[in-house]
Design a protein around this motif. Structure first.
Motif, mmCIF file in Angstrom:
data_model
loop_
_atom_site.group_PDB
_atom_site.id
_atom_site.type_symbol
_atom_site.label_atom_id
_atom_site.label_comp_id
_atom_site.label_asym_id
_atom_site.label_seq_id
_atom_site.Cartn_x
_atom_site.Cartn_y
_atom_site.Cartn_z
ATOM 1 N N GLY A 1 34.793 28.391 30.209
ATOM 2 C CA GLY A 1 34.527 29.315 29.114
ATOM 3 C C GLY A 1 34.721 30.759 29.533
ATOM 4 N N PRO A 2 34.220 31.684 28.727
ATOM 5 C CA PRO A 2 34.342 33.101 29.044
ATOM 6 C C PRO A 2 33.303 33.526 30.065
ATOM 7 C CG PRO A 2 33.084 32.854 27.050
ATOM 8 C CD PRO A 2 33.527 31.459 27.441
ATOM 9 N N LEU A 3 33.494 34.701 30.628
ATOM 10 C CA LEU A 3 32.405 35.365 31.324
ATOM 11 C C LEU A 3 31.405 35.811 30.265
ATOM 12 C CD1 LEU A 3 34.716 37.167 33.804
ATOM 13 C CD2 LEU A 3 32.828 35.699 34.505
ATOM 14 N N SER A 4 30.126 35.736 30.593
ATOM 15 C CA SER A 4 29.102 35.926 29.568
ATOM 16 C C SER A 4 28.977 37.365 29.103
ATOM 17 C CB SER A 4 27.741 35.456 30.102
ATOM 18 O OG SER A 4 27.733 34.061 30.256
ATOM 19 N N THR A 5 29.286 38.315 29.974
ATOM 20 C CA THR A 5 29.061 39.716 29.636
ATOM 21 C C THR A 5 30.262 40.564 30.043
ATOM 22 O OG1 THR A 5 28.088 40.370 31.757
ATOM 23 C CG2 THR A 5 26.606 39.379 30.135
ATOM 24 N N ARG A 6 30.395 41.690 29.390
ATOM 25 C CA ARG A 6 31.446 42.636 29.761
ATOM 26 C C ARG A 6 31.233 43.144 31.180
ATOM 27 N NH1 ARG A 6 36.637 43.919 28.317
ATOM 28 N NH2 ARG A 6 37.189 45.553 29.800
ATOM 29 N N GLN A 7 29.986 43.346 31.544
ATOM 30 C CA GLN A 7 29.675 43.835 32.887
ATOM 31 C C GLN A 7 30.225 42.883 33.946
ATOM 32 O OE1 GLN A 7 25.476 43.990 33.700
ATOM 33 N NE2 GLN A 7 25.725 45.193 35.556
ATOM 34 N N GLN A 8 30.023 41.567 33.747
ATOM 35 C CA GLN A 8 30.499 40.612 34.742
ATOM 36 C C GLN A 8 32.012 40.509 34.723
ATOM 37 O OE1 GLN A 8 28.227 39.694 36.853
ATOM 38 N NE2 GLN A 8 29.873 38.844 38.102
ATOM 39 N N PHE A 9 32.608 40.604 33.562
ATOM 40 C CA PHE A 9 34.067 40.627 33.452
ATOM 41 C C PHE A 9 34.638 41.779 34.266
ATOM 42 C CE2 PHE A 9 37.924 42.219 31.453
ATOM 43 C CZ PHE A 9 38.696 41.075 31.295
ATOM 44 N N ASP A 10 34.016 42.945 34.176
ATOM 45 C CA ASP A 10 34.498 44.120 34.913
ATOM 46 C C ASP A 10 34.347 43.934 36.420
ATOM 47 O OD1 ASP A 10 35.159 45.342 32.536
ATOM 48 O OD2 ASP A 10 33.339 46.585 32.451
ATOM 49 N N VAL A 11 33.241 43.295 36.848
ATOM 50 C CA VAL A 11 33.040 43.041 38.281
ATOM 51 C C VAL A 11 34.148 42.139 38.814
ATOM 52 C CG1 VAL A 11 31.565 41.878 39.968
ATOM 53 C CG2 VAL A 11 30.548 43.414 38.284
ATOM 54 N N VAL A 12 34.426 41.047 38.116
ATOM 55 C CA VAL A 12 35.456 40.105 38.557
ATOM 56 C C VAL A 12 36.825 40.780 38.588
ATOM 57 C CG1 VAL A 12 36.679 37.994 37.928
ATOM 58 C CG2 VAL A 12 34.186 38.074 37.814
ATOM 59 N N SER A 13 37.145 41.520 37.543
ATOM 60 C CA SER A 13 38.447 42.203 37.490
ATOM 61 C C SER A 13 38.599 43.180 38.651
ATOM 62 C CB SER A 13 38.583 42.943 36.156
ATOM 63 O OG SER A 13 38.510 42.056 35.062
ATOM 64 N N ARG A 14 37.543 43.924 38.924
ATOM 65 C CA ARG A 14 37.606 44.911 40.015
ATOM 66 C C ARG A 14 37.835 44.234 41.363
ATOM 67 N NH1 ARG A 14 33.856 46.165 43.666
ATOM 68 N NH2 ARG A 14 32.125 45.242 42.482
ATOM 69 N N LEU A 15 37.089 43.160 41.630
ATOM 70 C CA LEU A 15 37.208 42.510 42.928
ATOM 71 C C LEU A 15 38.595 41.897 43.135
ATOM 72 C CD1 LEU A 15 33.683 40.848 43.175
ATOM 73 C CD2 LEU A 15 34.549 42.755 44.550
ATOM 74 N N VAL A 16 39.177 41.342 42.089
ATOM 75 C CA VAL A 16 40.527 40.775 42.221
ATOM 76 C C VAL A 16 41.548 41.878 42.461
ATOM 77 C CG1 VAL A 16 42.365 39.518 41.037
ATOM 78 C CG2 VAL A 16 40.001 38.712 40.885
ATOM 79 N N GLU A 17 41.437 42.979 41.747
ATOM 80 C CA GLU A 17 42.390 44.081 41.936
ATOM 81 C C GLU A 17 42.254 44.694 43.323
ATOM 82 O OE1 GLU A 17 44.965 44.694 40.002
ATOM 83 O OE2 GLU A 17 44.186 42.908 38.987
ATOM 84 N N GLU A 18 41.036 44.819 43.817
ATOM 85 C CA GLU A 18 40.844 45.331 45.183
ATOM 86 C C GLU A 18 41.479 44.392 46.202
ATOM 87 O OE1 GLU A 18 36.681 45.857 45.736
ATOM 88 O OE2 GLU A 18 36.551 47.677 44.510
ATOM 89 N N ALA A 19 41.324 43.089 46.003
ATOM 90 C CA ALA A 19 41.926 42.124 46.926
ATOM 91 C C ALA A 19 43.442 42.206 46.884
ATOM 92 C CB ALA A 19 41.457 40.715 46.567
ATOM 93 N N ARG A 20 43.990 42.331 45.689
ATOM 94 C CA ARG A 20 45.436 42.447 45.554
ATOM 95 C C ARG A 20 45.943 43.689 46.271
ATOM 96 N NH1 ARG A 20 47.842 40.089 40.868
ATOM 97 N NH2 ARG A 20 45.939 40.598 39.713
ATOM 98 N N ALA A 21 45.222 44.800 46.094
ATOM 99 C CA ALA A 21 45.619 46.055 46.737
ATOM 100 C C ALA A 21 45.521 45.976 48.254
ATOM 101 C CB ALA A 21 44.752 47.200 46.216
ATOM 102 N N ALA A 22 44.616 45.105 48.740
ATOM 103 C CA ALA A 22 44.450 44.943 50.196
ATOM 104 C C ALA A 22 45.472 43.996 50.796
ATOM 105 C CB ALA A 22 43.036 44.449 50.499
ATOM 106 N N GLY A 23 46.376 43.437 49.964
ATOM 107 C CA GLY A 23 47.433 42.579 50.470
ATOM 108 C C GLY A 23 47.206 41.102 50.276
ATOM 109 N N ALA A 24 46.110 40.714 49.623
ATOM 110 C CA ALA A 24 45.871 39.299 49.369
ATOM 111 C C ALA A 24 46.889 38.765 48.366
ATOM 112 C CB ALA A 24 44.453 39.095 48.853
#
Length: 476
Positions: free
Chosen positions: A324-347
């Motif tokens: 299903g969806p992430l329950s809150t916008r706050q959690q959606f933003d946390v997940v999006s940020r962590l994935v983008e940081e990982a991508r930027a780090a070369g993952a």
């Protein structure tokens, strides 16, 4: 990844019972669509004070009942939950977002009844500590008094029951404060329980952060149970210090899994996937970082990616959804940020790594991230979403050390075809529970709790009953 067959909500009766008029309540949105489900009451600190006063007044008579009588009442309450399980599941699926099927909303509703029954049936007899000619010492367990319970939004009804059922079984009364994001699920399951409980024994206070803070510091409470973040848990410890309320804290977890060489990857793939992605990754004891031996690394990454790409995602009320969806916008933003940081780090993002806006505002595609290591936020922080970093290792000592490097220690798992080898590794992992070839499975008879920053105190089974009791030694 989408399905269009949507279950007809059967929630009107229970929703009518727990919701209030729009003018006097707070709108609660459907996690998938944003549509208002209903309006939750907005209780105040004054309402909290009144609830605690009522709980304290009701507690002596409730405690005076025998264990057998309280158990009979709880069994009737469990029957009530089962009779209305579909209504409860529909509320959970809409409010929290988890799918109805699989380990989802119907599973959660059924678990509420199961955990009530288990608390009712668990026996906690006096323990003989010492016996000799002319003397005998026994350890008895008495009610504490009034329990204040604060629950999270990810498994709102079930975790509320984990707190409520053992407390009631032992003769305590309970005042519970649900998350502001998911009050309806808790109001619903409490309404079903209260059809069989005396007045004042169980009260839900549906308020904001100010109510939670007041509950944590309230001098009228004898016990506080909290499930949520480590940061909030620390504040609760500070707030409760002045009256020395007993505490059970089930806090966050950045659970590690270790896949040992020689493991049959196809045999573990499904268990591994659901250990990670249950409730779209929004589970404290879900697998959050996976260490895989060089010899199996590519196979594990591929197996997880294939399952992520073929597991259907959609609204909770869609009968075909598994994620299903992430329950809150706050959690959606946390997940999006962590994935983008990982991508930027070369993952390397093997699959997913982006939202699914065609499904709704808070949907994020199940994501597998490879070629990543410790020191990146996605590994070091609890992402609490549908993303798994897969970390390569060649030396087992190094993998164990990295798994233990976290400040948290809720759960961990070891995956291997050799059970003895897995047990040897499990003994070295710093976690409250270590699973072998599974992750996150819970049993109402088996105690559960964390170490380090994941809290303290046990829930479930006999140890869970002891945690909501006052030990008393009687010597004659």
């Amino acid at each position: 990844m989408t399905h269009t067959e949507v279950a007809e909500p059967h929630t009107a009766g229970l929703l009518d019972e727990i919701t209030v008029a729009a003018a006097s309540g707070r709108a609660i949105p459907d996690a998938a669509t944003g549509e208002t489900i209903g309006h939750a009451p907005v209780h105040t600190v004054d309402d909290l004070n009144a609830a605690i006063d009522a709980a304290r007044a009701a507690q002596p008579a409730w405690a005076a009942l025998s264990h057998a009588e309280r158990s009979r009442i709880l069994h009737r309450a469990a029957d009530e939950i089962e009779a209305h399980a579909e209504e409860l599941a529909q509320i959970i699926a809409r409010e929290q977002g988890k799918p109805l099927n699989g380990p989802g909303a119907r599973f959660e509703a059924g678990g509420c009844a199961a955990w009530v029954r288990q608390a009712a049936d668990t026996v906690l007899e006096p323990e003989v500590l010492f016996e000799a000619e002319g003397t005998r010492s026994e350890l008895h367990y008495a009610p504490l008094g009034v329990v204040g319970a604060i629950g999270p939004w990810n498994w709102p009804a079930l975790i509320a029951i984990w707190q409520i059922a053992p407390s009631l079984r032992m003769g305590n009364t309970v005042v519970t404060k649900p998350s502001e994001y998911t009050p309806l699920s808790v109001l619903a399951v409490a309404a079903l329980l209260n059809r069989h409980l005396p007045p004042g024994v169980l009260t839900v206070v549906s308020g904001g952060r100010d109510v939670g803070e007041a509950l944590a510091a309230h001098p009228g409470l004898d016990k506080i149970m909290f499930t949520g973040s480590t940061a909030t848990g620390r504040r609760i410890v500070e707030s409760s210090a002045h009256n020395l309320a007993r505490l059970t804290l089930e806090l966050g977890g950045n659970d590690a899994g270790i896949v040992l060489p020689g493991t049959d990857v196809p045999a573990i793939a499904q268990n591994l996937f659901w250990g990670i992605f249950i409730n779209t990754g929004q589970t404290c004891a879900a697998l959050k970082r996976l260490y895989v031996h060089d010899s199996l690394y590519d196979d594990v990454v591929q197996a997880l990616a294939e399952l992520a790409e073929t597991t259907p995602m959609g609204p909770g009320t869609d009968e075909g959804s598994a994620l299903g969806p992430l329950s809150t916008r706050q959690q959606f933003d946390v997940v999006s940020r962590l994935v983008e940081e990982a991508r930027a780090a070369g993952a390397r993002v093997v699959t997913g790594g982006k939202p699914a806006p065609e499904l709704g505002a808070h949907f994020y595609r199940p994501t597998v991230v490879a070629d990543i290591t410790d020191g990146v936020g996605l590994v070091d922080e609890e992402q609490f979403g549908p993303v798994i970093p897969v970390i390569r290792y060649s030396d087992l000592e190094d993998a164990v050390a990295r798994a233990n490097a976290s400040a948290q220690g809720l759960g961990a798992s070891v995956w291997s075809a050799d059970v003895d080898e897995a047990l040897a590794v499990a003994a070295r992992l710093e976690a409250g529970t270590v699973w072998i070839n599974q992750h996150g499975t819970l049993n109402p008879q088996v105690p559960f709790g964390g170490v380090k920053g994941s809290g303290y105190g046990m829930e479930f089974g006999r140890e869970g009953l002891k945690a909501v009791s006052a030990p008393k030694v009687i010597t004659r």
